[in-house]
Enzyme design. Sequence first.
Site, PDB file in Angstrom:
ATOM      1  CG  ASP A 120      -2.709  -4.443   6.645  1.00  0.00           C
ATOM      2  OD1 ASP A 120      -3.970  -4.802   6.862  1.00  0.00           O
ATOM      3  OD2 ASP A 120      -2.364  -3.710   5.819  1.00  0.00           O
ATOM      4  CG  ASP A 121       1.512  -7.581   6.445  1.00  0.00           C
ATOM      5  OD1 ASP A 121       0.723  -7.598   5.358  1.00  0.00           O
ATOM      6  OD2 ASP A 121       2.437  -6.993   6.552  1.00  0.00           O
ATOM      7  CG  HIS A 151       1.083  -8.003   0.901  1.00  0.00           C
ATOM      8  ND1 HIS A 151       1.306  -7.483   1.991  1.00  0.00           N
ATOM      9  CD2 HIS A 151       2.233  -8.596   0.559  1.00  0.00           C
ATOM     10  CE1 HIS A 151       2.522  -7.478   2.352  1.00  0.00           C
ATOM     11  NE2 HIS A 151       3.234  -8.245   1.304  1.00  0.00           N
TER      12      HIS A 151
END
Length: 310
Positions: free
Chosen positions: A13-14, A134
């Site tokens: 993620d991110d 998110h």
Amino acid sequence: MPQPRMMLVVTGDDFGYCPKRNQGIVECFQAGGISNVSLLVNACAAKEAADLAKRNNIPIGLHANLSEGTPVCQSLQQASTLVNQYGFFHGKMGFRQALERGQLSMKQVELELRAQVRLFRELTGHLPHHMDGHQHVHVLPEVREVFAQVLSDLRIPYTRVPVELGLHSCTWLPAHLQRFYMQVEKDALDSIPVFKRYGIRWPDVYLGLTTMGQNMSIHNLQKALSHAFAAGPSDTTFNSASGSNQPVVTAELMVHPGYPSHPQEGGCGEGPDDFSQSADRQHELSVLRDPSLLALYSQEGVQLCAFRDL
């Protein structure tokens, strides 16, 4: 019954959060520790991340962001319900509080989600094959309906449903995190009928809340995998690729590998958060590319894959 074989999507993620995160994620992919990434298109290093994904052939989806930084839809950057007086999103908890108070426009949520998909397409050259939220905003009340509508309209087939088996029996999470994750689980369970109605898909099993940051270890990952194997496939699925009649469990493991962000470099407009500047990211990177974890996958019949392979 033979033990199910598992198709495991390990999603970093991110992606795009900062150059140090990008570097760690690419190294982790090259080492076989992750198989998929989720891009924050409003993050400061998103363009670099998209270019790295192309160069390294990394399967990439969209990490839709309504809680950190600034909107990508220009009409929402100043006077909108999604931002505070400084033009930034309300934050992980602030977004939830504004939603509870009925202060968020779902029309504006839809405009921002569509703008983020458009920017993703500009950066990567294709639509995302999966799209999640998110800080798990995509499973929140009201938002989930808009999110599912956007995925359905754009034919984005996969999302994430963060319901983790073993969460209730996890002894190492602090009380405040346990409470937050229990709420995420409740919201995710309530999202299932909505996502089903729109024909959105997700893997049989989700992992990652109990193995974040310093809680990631080979022991804890092994424990999470054993919960996933015990659950089995959601319906009878077969591995057509190998011609086997062995049932296949599909799963997603959410991870956050990288190197600690420099204090002045990263984030989505407000600088990097504490988690990103901590040693937790590098700890995850070390565990995920540990040869003994990769050996464990092989021993347990776990095959890493991307959402597009499911």
